[in-house]
Design a protein around this motif. Sequence first.
Motif: not given
Lengths: 488, 235
Positions: A60, A64-65, A68, A75, A254, A258-259, A318
């Motif tokens: 995860a 996510i990274k 993004t 972002h 991020i 949630r992240d 990351r």
Amino acid sequence: MSGERTDVVWLGSPAFPKAAEKALADDRLRGNLRNATTTIRGKRARVVGERPDWAELRDAGAAIKDATLADLAGHLERLEAEVTAAGGTVHWARDAAEANRIVTGLVKATGETEVVKVKSMATQEIGLNEALAAEGVTAHETDLAELIVQLADDRPSHILVPAIHRNRAEIRELFARQVPGAPADLTDDPAALAEVARRYLRERFLAARVAISGANFMVAETGTLVVLESEGNGRMCLTLPETLISVVGIEKTIPTWRDLEVFLQLLPRSSTGERMNPYTTVWTGVTPGDGPQDFHLVLLDNGRTEALADEIGRSALRCIRCSACLNVCPVYERTGGHAYGSVYPGPIGAILTPQLRPDEEVSASLPFASSLCGACYEVCPVKIDIPRALIHLREKAVDAKRGHPSAERAAMKLAAWTLGNPRRLSAAQNVASLTARLPLGRPSRTWPGRRRIKRLPGPGRAWSRTRDVPSPPPQSFRRWWREEGEEQ
Amino acid sequence: MRIALFLTCVNDTMFPGTGKAVVKLLRRLGHTVVFPEEQTCCGQMHLNSGYRRECEPLVRSFAATFAGFDAVVVPSASCAGMIRELHPEVVPGLAAPPVHELTELLVDVLGVEDVGAYFPHTVTYHPTCHSLRMLGLGDRPTRLLRAVRGLELLELPGAEECCGFGGTFAMKNAGVSAAMGADKAANVRRTGAAVLAAADNSCLVHLGGGLSRDGAPVRVMHLAEILASTEEDPA
């Protein structure tokens, strides 16, 4: 040792193998490093082992990274809008010089000549303390380890534990000498050492009107910054002064809270080996009547968009700076952080520094400062395949010098030519087996039936300085196969 | 089963005994071994040193040499890892034969743990980085060793740490490499074992080189040579 450097890389840092020599010869340093990394390694392994979903958490974190970074511009714009809406001011800095100019200008506008700092890799990366000093502003590091480094006019040697190369006897000696008001009978009891630092720092916190920080994460959807720390000194910096300036690399964004939940589980377990870090400070712009009333966010590029353009190299972005890769790295354990010539030591430094500062001397040697053992990849909470990135950066280093002859290149070409065809390989093997008949040395106990070669010519000397080589066998396998193996 | 042997350039040239041991072992287990003579090198040294361009022809030639075989055995964890994990990346789309590191072939494909070997010595096993982390061999090698008659397996402290070989790392960063090797060698000597075994001769040439220089009474052996050893024909 001085704090002088170009940004990211310490000024005049020699190539890694040369820089490592000093550390290798320092038994005390190697002892300090072994003790410290072994302890952190054990703690990490225990708390990671508690989580049955650790593999999923890592997946995860990486996903996510990557997602993004794939739309970083979008972002960042969201982040800027939210920070601004919450009463903060956003500044964009292309490189170290621009970031330093912005921060120095902001500090000078307050009329202050002293600032407190919460430990931050980004401000180390740009050499902010030196830039402030040049304008007559004194920056006080308030993280205990960072304070130790600063008082000793030393360089940090670890991302999370900047003074990992010092033991408590060395710190006692330093405090007794450098901290005003340190008791004359100061012992090296950790509690006594912490007390000296606490008293010294409290005075700085109470007097400071400007603080400078970094951030571990920036949550774009609300414009919220997040700092994780252990001592509470960061919390002091982030809440007491009137003005707060945060310098943060653009890759720290991020998208959502949630992240953040994923990273708040990954980071403490990977870095300090704790289930949860003692202090997590979050703030969104300015809150009237509570905390700093003037908040500036300096978004730092400084080579990151170039790294982002590299399909394999971008995985380094990351990184959440947990330093688990340093703690498991057998090379780092023996050289310490200074040999990497940069504020980013260890395996992550070996792939980050050459991308952020490709033209520095040390950068050409860093991708080779690894045995590719893969221990770093195994522990990385965001699954950066560091060995793969190292190989990729090695290719870039080799390709950049194509057309410039060297002994290594000639040897590699010759090896490729010989290995390119079984008949050429066979001929080379026959030459080697001829030398097996020469009186090369005493019979080997390590390889019965062979002799010990104690000295190799040319580049082989680097090998034979510490290692014997067995004499070649009288016959290669392929010859044996042809003559008797196949018929059996 | 008909099994193609990819011996690796290092073993072919410097450690033919390892190749002979693989042949002897697999024949003893009732299999046919072939050695395609067009084979040379998997290209690992070139790729890992940054010479991808020079590596590419070696990758193509490996694929051409071993195309069509049902099973290829490689007595080197790092070369097996190179072929399986990295060849598809260097030259995408090449038809890949099924490649097995020796202990994978024995345990997973042939389904044996007791290979009928006899080796009455104390042995410590170093799980090389590529065995451990790239291929994930797990306890396959030690299960095979424990089933060898007469063999006493002694646990190596700090086993999972790299020995410091790392291919050209051993030359480019000779000081760090030697320091890592010295620590590993000290752990080997601490076990008191007469033999140090591993699934890769390249790590063993580094570790053995250091042990030899220090006059340590330790013999280094590829796993295959221990598994091939019998009472009638001891290693």
